[in-house]
Design a protein around this motif. Structure first.
Motif, short mmCIF file in Angstrom:
data_model
loop_
_atom_site.label_atom_id
_atom_site.label_comp_id
_atom_site.label_asym_id
_atom_site.label_seq_id
_atom_site.Cartn_x
_atom_site.Cartn_y
_atom_site.Cartn_z
N VAL A 362 0.86 -1.18 0.00
CA VAL A 362 0.00 0.00 0.00
C VAL A 362 0.90 1.23 0.00
O VAL A 362 1.76 1.38 0.87
N ILE A 386 -1.37 -1.11 -4.31
CA ILE A 386 -2.53 -0.28 -3.97
C ILE A 386 -2.04 1.14 -3.67
O ILE A 386 -1.21 1.33 -2.78
N THR A 388 -3.33 5.00 -2.50
CA THR A 388 -4.48 5.59 -1.81
C THR A 388 -4.40 7.12 -1.82
O THR A 388 -4.28 7.75 -0.77
N VAL A 423 -7.24 3.68 -4.72
CA VAL A 423 -8.33 4.10 -3.84
C VAL A 423 -8.33 5.62 -3.81
O VAL A 423 -7.48 6.24 -3.16
N ILE A 431 -12.74 2.91 -5.71
CA ILE A 431 -11.69 1.93 -5.93
C ILE A 431 -11.68 1.56 -7.40
O ILE A 431 -12.69 1.14 -7.95
N ILE A 461 -6.03 -1.15 5.46
CA ILE A 461 -5.84 -1.95 4.24
C ILE A 461 -4.61 -2.84 4.35
O ILE A 461 -4.63 -4.02 3.96
N GLN A 471 -6.03 -8.07 -2.87
CA GLN A 471 -5.94 -6.61 -2.99
C GLN A 471 -7.33 -5.99 -3.19
O GLN A 471 -7.65 -4.97 -2.57
N CYS A 475 -9.20 -3.54 -0.38
CA CYS A 475 -9.64 -2.18 -0.70
C CYS A 475 -11.12 -2.00 -0.38
O CYS A 475 -11.52 -1.03 0.27
#
Length: 517
Positions: A362, A386, A388, A423, A431, A461, A471, A475
């Motif tokens: 993340v 991921i 964010t 995200v 997402i 997360i 994943q 999310c």
């Protein structure tokens, strides 16, 4: 819950007509009944003695919904002052004509509004409920007439006590990038079965107001047969994800994974501390934290359950060990993005992870800012990473957008092109997935717009990834439980008083709610 296009909704309606032996008039009756039931259930909107109702109806099926609703409210005892037929299309559908003829016998005042005539005068609009049923989902092109644009603006400036739009505020385009200068501003939007994608976009918040979904009896098997890549995260989706990960008796901390959080700098240790506490409260088995030395005592005191490792530098991270035996990694919270050594350490670490490791990552906050300053920054992103970002950070990554529909397209393209999850934080956090799906979150409130809230989400997360969620699952479940905890905090306190630690402190109640889904 699926989010459908206007074409898909029309097809669904036609399937019901073709296979359930019901007519389009029956569907209008169902739609009007559901709106009627909602209005009388929300009694604070109307009192029989003090408030009047006027309607603006178009000449299509949506207008038929409005006229049928007017009849039901009239028979219930409410004062329908006038039904105004807004004759923009210059054509009346069969369904509309039938419903109009059905109501004439009740003696309700009906007036046509034609282009270029004088606008109607409304007595005591502040004591009147306006029901908007001019256009429905079939509206597919902007209004260009100066008269009708002026008329819509005139309506919006009347200060009606409340405005209820049926299915969608009239003039709002469901899935088009084209702008429209003529849109009714609703206090409440009563939509049927499925939310419209425009409901989740900031550009249209002032027009939609508070929206509700009403059931008009579409059969589930028809809905299941429709394929879409847009979804609204609801309780059913969350229960399907969570049920697979519910805890069993003969488990131990190793069952729930070992996560690593990397971040912090002098004056910003709070960010990594909040992420760490959130990660542990989400159910991770074991958590390591890598920070500059200045944060060691703070972390040990604030979150004693965490394993703290420190960089050689006192105030910032200058070198990150490349290999960790962990199940997930979160990086960037409170790290700072101005120091060159920190930037180089982040990029070196990510390149190593991309080449040699297969650990879910993340990337948040300052790590995103570091990457956004780097040419070809996507080369540093391991597959299925991921990110964010909040909107400003997303702008740094992908540049500007013309409107919110364009922003969605940029978000989808960004994830698909680079094989990553993104995200995009905010109201209805979005997402995007590498296979082109978009998921809009259903939980959360404006009180969560507070420092540290995003750090909490990253910790959540990262924790879910360590526990074995994919994943996509991490999310979806992460944004939902993050928002749900914020909603409980708002109920117990107030939106104005929420701080990031409150979101963490109500995680237990969020899990209790989800356990009952």
């Amino acid at each position: 819950m699926k989010i459908l296009s206007s074409y898909q909704i029309k097809k669904l309606e036609q399937d019901c007509i073709d296979h359930e032996h019901i007519s389009s008039i029956d569907l209008i009756e169902k739609a009007a009944t559901s709106c009627f039931n909602w209005i009388i259930h929300h009694k604070y909107l109307l009192t029989k003695t003090l408030k009047n109702i006027i309607l603006l109806v178009g000449t299509g099926k949506n207008g038929g919904d409005g006229i049928t609703l007017a009849k039901k409210l009239y028979l219930y005892g409410y004062n329908i002052t006038t039904i105004y037929i807004v004759n923009i299309a210059n054509h009346e559908s069969n369904e509309f004509v039938i419903q109009k003829n059905n109501i004439i016998k009740y003696g309700i005042n009906i007036e046509y509004i034609y282009e270029n005539q004088t606008f109607p005068l409304f007595n005591n609009p502040y004591n009147t409920l306006l029901i908007d049923a001019i256009f429905g989902i079939g509206f597919n092109r902007p209004i260009t007439s100066i008269y009708w644009i002026s008329f819509f603006n005139y309506i919006n400036n009347q200060n009606f006590s409340n405005v209820i739009s049926i299915d969608i505020p009239s003039g709002l385009l469901m899935e088009e990038e084209k702008s429209n200068m003529a849109i009714i501003k609703a206090t409440y939007t009563l939509s049927f079965h499925f939310p419209k994608i425009s409901f989740f976009l900031p550009d249209y918040a002032d027009y939609i107001g508070k929206w509700y979904l009403l059931n008009i009896g579409w059969k589930e098997n028809y809905v299941n047969n429709i394929i879409t890549k847009y979804f609204f995260i609801d309780k059913y989706m969350i229960s399907k994800i969570y049920i697979k990960k519910k805890r069993h008796k003969f488990t131990h901390k190793g069952t729930y994974g070992h996560g690593l959080l990397i971040g912090g700098s002098y004056g910003m240790i709070g960010s990594i501390a909040l992420a760490s506490k959130a990660s542990l409260k989400t159910g991770i088995g074991k958590l390591s934290v890598y920070i500059p030395r200045c944060g060691y005592t703070i972390l040990q005191q604030f979150i004693p359950e965490a394993i703290v490792q420190t960089d050689n530098h006192d105030f910032f991270i200058q070198k990150i060990p490349l290999s960790f035996k962990v199940n997930s990694i979160g990086i960037g919270m409170g790290m700072g993005d101005k120091n060159e050594k920190t930037s180089n350490a982040v990029k070196t670490f990510l390149l190593y992870q991309k080449k040699y490791e297969n650990i879910p990552i993340v990337i948040d906050a300052d790590a995103i800012n570091i990457l956004s300053k780097t040419l070809n920054f996507v080369n540093y992103l391991p597959y299925n990473t991921i990110l964010t970002p909040h909107p400003k950070e997303f702008y740094k990554l992908c540049g500007s957008w013309k409107n919110d529909y364009h922003k969605l397209e940029k978000l989808k393209t960004f994830s698909q092109k680079n094989n990553i999850f993104c995200v995009l934080k905010g109201a209805y956090s979005i997402i995007s997935t590498p296979d082109g799906y978009l998921y809009f979150n259903s939980t959360g409130n404006p009180g969560m717009a507070t420092a540290g809230s995003g750090d909490v989400l990253s910790g959540i997360i990262t924790s879910l990834l360590s526990q074995g969620y994919s994943q996509k699952e991490a999310c979806i479940f992460g944004v939902y439980i993050h928002g749900l905890s914020g909603d409980i905090a708002a109920e117990q306190k107030s939106e104005e008083s929420i701080i990031a630690e409150d979101i963490i402190n109500y995680m237990d109640q969020s899990y209790q709610k989800i356990n009952n889904y």
